[in-house]
Design a protein around this motif. Structure first.
Motif, PDB file in Angstrom:
ATOM      1  N   ARG A 390       0.830  -1.206   0.000  1.00 34.24           N
ATOM      2  CA  ARG A 390       0.000   0.000   0.000  1.00 34.24           C
ATOM      3  C   ARG A 390       0.866   1.258   0.000  1.00 34.24           C
ATOM      4  O   ARG A 390       0.587   2.224  -0.715  1.00 34.24           O
ATOM      5  N   THR A 391       1.919   1.241   0.780  1.00 34.40           N
ATOM      6  CA  THR A 391       2.846   2.377   0.819  1.00 34.40           C
ATOM      7  C   THR A 391       3.513   2.584  -0.533  1.00 34.40           C
ATOM      8  O   THR A 391       3.658   3.725  -1.009  1.00 34.40           O
ATOM      9  N   LEU A 392       3.890   1.500  -1.193  1.00 33.24           N
ATOM     10  CA  LEU A 392       4.527   1.612  -2.510  1.00 33.24           C
ATOM     11  C   LEU A 392       3.558   2.182  -3.546  1.00 33.24           C
ATOM     12  O   LEU A 392       3.957   2.968  -4.417  1.00 33.24           O
ATOM     13  N   ILE A 393       2.303   1.790  -3.454  1.00 34.47           N
ATOM     14  CA  ILE A 393       1.291   2.321  -4.381  1.00 34.47           C
ATOM     15  C   ILE A 393       1.108   3.814  -4.157  1.00 34.47           C
ATOM     16  O   ILE A 393       1.004   4.600  -5.108  1.00 34.47           O
ATOM     17  N   THR A 394       1.091   4.231  -2.891  1.00 36.21           N
ATOM     18  CA  THR A 394       0.981   5.655  -2.578  1.00 36.21           C
ATOM     19  C   THR A 394       2.161   6.421  -3.153  1.00 36.21           C
ATOM     20  O   THR A 394       2.013   7.531  -3.696  1.00 36.21           O
ATOM     21  N   ARG A 395       3.344   5.834  -3.078  1.00 35.89           N
ATOM     22  CA  ARG A 395       4.537   6.481  -3.641  1.00 35.89           C
ATOM     23  C   ARG A 395       4.448   6.574  -5.161  1.00 35.89           C
ATOM     24  O   ARG A 395       4.909   7.552  -5.762  1.00 35.89           O
ATOM     25  N   ASP A 396       3.845   5.560  -5.797  1.00 31.24           N
ATOM     26  CA  ASP A 396       3.639   5.627  -7.253  1.00 31.24           C
ATOM     27  C   ASP A 396       2.764   6.819  -7.621  1.00 31.24           C
ATOM     28  O   ASP A 396       3.035   7.544  -8.583  1.00 31.24           O
ATOM     29  N   PHE A 397       1.687   7.013  -6.851  1.00 30.39           N
ATOM     30  CA  PHE A 397       0.816   8.166  -7.095  1.00 30.39           C
ATOM     31  C   PHE A 397       1.592   9.471  -6.918  1.00 30.39           C
ATOM     32  O   PHE A 397       1.496  10.391  -7.738  1.00 30.39           O
ATOM     33  N   THR A 398       2.359   9.550  -5.839  1.00 32.58           N
ATOM     34  CA  THR A 398       3.106  10.784  -5.553  1.00 32.58           C
ATOM     35  C   THR A 398       4.072  11.103  -6.687  1.00 32.58           C
ATOM     36  O   THR A 398       4.153  12.256  -7.148  1.00 32.58           O
ATOM     37  N   ALA A 399       4.793  10.085  -7.154  1.00 38.70           N
ATOM     38  CA  ALA A 399       5.747  10.298  -8.247  1.00 38.70           C
ATOM     39  C   ALA A 399       5.024  10.692  -9.529  1.00 38.70           C
ATOM     40  O   ALA A 399       5.483  11.581 -10.269  1.00 38.70           O
ATOM     41  N   ALA A 400       3.896  10.055  -9.800  1.00 41.83           N
ATOM     42  CA  ALA A 400       3.162  10.361 -11.032  1.00 41.83           C
ATOM     43  C   ALA A 400       2.654  11.796 -11.018  1.00 41.83           C
ATOM     44  O   ALA A 400       2.718  12.506 -12.047  1.00 41.83           O
ATOM     45  N   PHE A 401       2.173  12.260  -9.865  1.00 43.92           N
ATOM     46  CA  PHE A 401       1.600  13.606  -9.805  1.00 43.92           C
ATOM     47  C   PHE A 401       2.661  14.700  -9.733  1.00 43.92           C
ATOM     48  O   PHE A 401       2.331  15.886  -9.737  1.00 43.92           O
ATOM     49  N   GLU A 402       3.917  14.316  -9.684  1.00 40.79           N
ATOM     50  CA  GLU A 402       4.980  15.297  -9.878  1.00 40.79           C
ATOM     51  C   GLU A 402       5.150  15.619 -11.363  1.00 40.79           C
ATOM     52  O   GLU A 402       5.707  16.657 -11.722  1.00 40.79           O
TER      53      GLU A 402
END
Length: 505
Positions: A390-402
């Motif tokens: 779940r944490t890794l998925i959240t990080r994927d979102f964060t990176a994508a929205f950069e």
């Protein structure tokens, strides 16, 4: 005379507030439509005819006295998913366990609807305790898709989405734990929004998975959904997970988007959600939608979110684990179904027999999965590992929205499947939520907006739009702009293309 059931919520509100028509007339028209069509569709579990008409007359009396409408949607009818408590009105969660239960209080969402002058028509059918993707797991029988009565309307909130597609209600409320607003929206050709987690109160929402459940608006247009979002959103001190922040400017964003200009908006296409296992007609519809976004001025780029591939297995460890804890309250001791209460059985035996009789097969399956995942010796291997994913998925979102402002994908890999087609194949059923689950795990807002009809079977397809947390307004800007372009290309509104329903017999 104009068919009042075919108007949008915004159009109905304008007519009611201008006193061109009364709320009672609008409400009666929808109650008549329910009487005509719901014998076939089965969107509702309970229709509150007297309560709805009384609420409508109260709105009319206020307007007659010269009072301002309580909200931009005052007087407009709505269908409420039967997982949100309603004082004095049955709340069953689609389960025999809560059959005939009359809650002593309103959920915060229910209270805000009433305070806004919105008329609650009744409670809609759902998969039992919101566990399912087809509304076939309801203890009270399946809901049918108005586009094709042999097909599912999605789940768990199929009753809410079907009520919209069948023109039984102009607005509805759903809840979304892994896609239960968006997936039904996609397969019924309606709009469904999962707000940012904590953006809408969960007080009085009967819990399935507390870290994932989120109530949200369902409608036939993006603007209607935005108007409803503003009514139900906002901080609630009764919910410890409620965000103490203003509701994002969703209505203003929808109106801006309706102008049809997405210049300066960067749209990311999720690479992981457009490959093997997707129905070709769904992919073609999605690609056409992306091209329309580009024509509206958006810059479109491909984005990789590699950990989204693990969302489904992570979800089916986290959600059942929380489910096994939350449903422990249904112990036949305080409320709900109780069997073998004859003085000859001990408390533990009454609990066991009541749960056996009250819970359906899918609920039992998820309780057992969750109990196993939380058990001694397996907690770290299963539940703990899923939380790391779940944490890794959240990080994927964060990176994508950069890199981008919003992400897009198909809402669901296929159009509506036939009733009974997947009931014996839980994995195939779970795959219906493949694209929607990541937003729940990370808490991000996401929307499904109709993207036309599949060229294979003529059934609705959904475009999913995802945004950063607390940036729900981006969904509405992009969704409204796309909706205008879609209707212009189709030569008319998609919401009026649903086949005319055969009258109930």
């Amino acid at each position: 005379m104009t068919d009042l059931t075919r108007l949008t919520a915004a159009e109905l509100a304008a007519k009611i507030h201008a006193r061109e028509v009364t709320s009672a007339e609008v409400t009666r028209a929808h109650l008549d439509r329910i009487a005509e069509a719901d014998g076939r569709v089965h969107a509702f579990l309970h229709v509150d005819t007297e309560g709805a008409l009384a609420a409508a007359r109260e709105v009319d009396a206020g307007l007659e006295a010269g009072h301002a409408p309580a909200s931009p949607l005052a007087g407009v009818p709505l269908a409420l998913k039967d997982v949100l408590t309603t004082e004095g009105i049955p709340t069953t969660c689609g389960s025999k366990t809560l059959e005939n239960w009359l809650p002593p209080y309103d959920s915060t969402v229910t209270r805000r609807l009433r305070e806004a002058g919105i008329v609650i028509l009744g409670k809609t059918n759902m998969d039992e305790f919101a566990m399912g993707s087809s509304t076939e797991n309801s203890a009270y029988g399946p809901t049918r898709n108005p586009w094709d009565h042999e097909r599912i309307p999605g789940g768990s909130g199929g009753g809410s989405s079907a009520s919209l597609a069948a023109f039984e209600a102009p607005l509805a409320i759903g809840t979304d734990t892994g896609g239960s607003i968006r997936q039904p929206g996609a397969v019924t050709g309606t709009v469904g929004v999962k707000p940012t987690y904590g953006g809408v109160s969960r007080y009085g929402l009967v819990a399935f998975s507390s870290s994932l459940d989120q109530a949200g608006p369902c409608a036939r247009t993006v603007t209607d959904a935005a108007l409803l979002h503003e009514v139900i959103g906002g901080h609630d001190p009764l919910d410890s997970t409620s965000i103490d922040a203003p509701v994002p400017p969703v209505v203003a964003a929808a109106r801006e988007g309706a102008r049809g200009d997405l210049s300066g908006v960067r749209v990311g296409v999720v690479q992981e959600f457009a490959g093997e296992g997707y129905q070709p007609g769904v992919l073609r519809s999605f690609q056409a939608a992306v091209e329309q976004l580009r024509e509206l001025g958006a810059e479109v780029v491909e984005v990789s979110c590699p950990n989204f591939a693990y969302a489904l297995p992570a979800y089916y460890l986290i959600a059942p684990s929380e489910c096994s804890s939350n449903l422990a309250r249904f112990d036949a001791m305080r409320y709900g179904l109780r069997v073998a209460d004859d003085g000859e059985h001990g408390a533990e035996e009454v609990m066991s027999l009541s749960r056996e009789a009250g819970f359906g097969a899918e609920v039992k399956r998820r309780i057992m999965l969750g109990t196993y995942a939380l058990s001694s010796g397996y907690y770290d291997a299963y539940y703990g590992s899923a939380q790391k994913v779940r944490t890794l998925i959240t990080r994927d979102f964060t990176a994508a929205f950069e890199r981008v402002d919003v992400l897009v994908s198909p809402t669901t890999p296929t159009t509506a499947f036939k009733i009974g087609e997947r009931v014996d194949d839980p994995l195939a059923m779970y795959l219906a939520d493949l694209c929607t689950i990541p937003a729940n795990l990370a808490g991000n807002p996401a929307m499904s907006v109709p993207s036309g009809l599949s060229d294979e079977d003529g059934l609705p397809v959904g475009l999913q739009i995802m945004a950063p947390t607390l940036a729900d307004d981006r969904l509405y800007r992009v969704g409204a702009a796309y909706e205008v372009a879609r209707d212009a290309a189709a030569g008319g509104s998609l919401v009026h293309q649903v086949p005319e329903l055969e009258a109930a017999k």
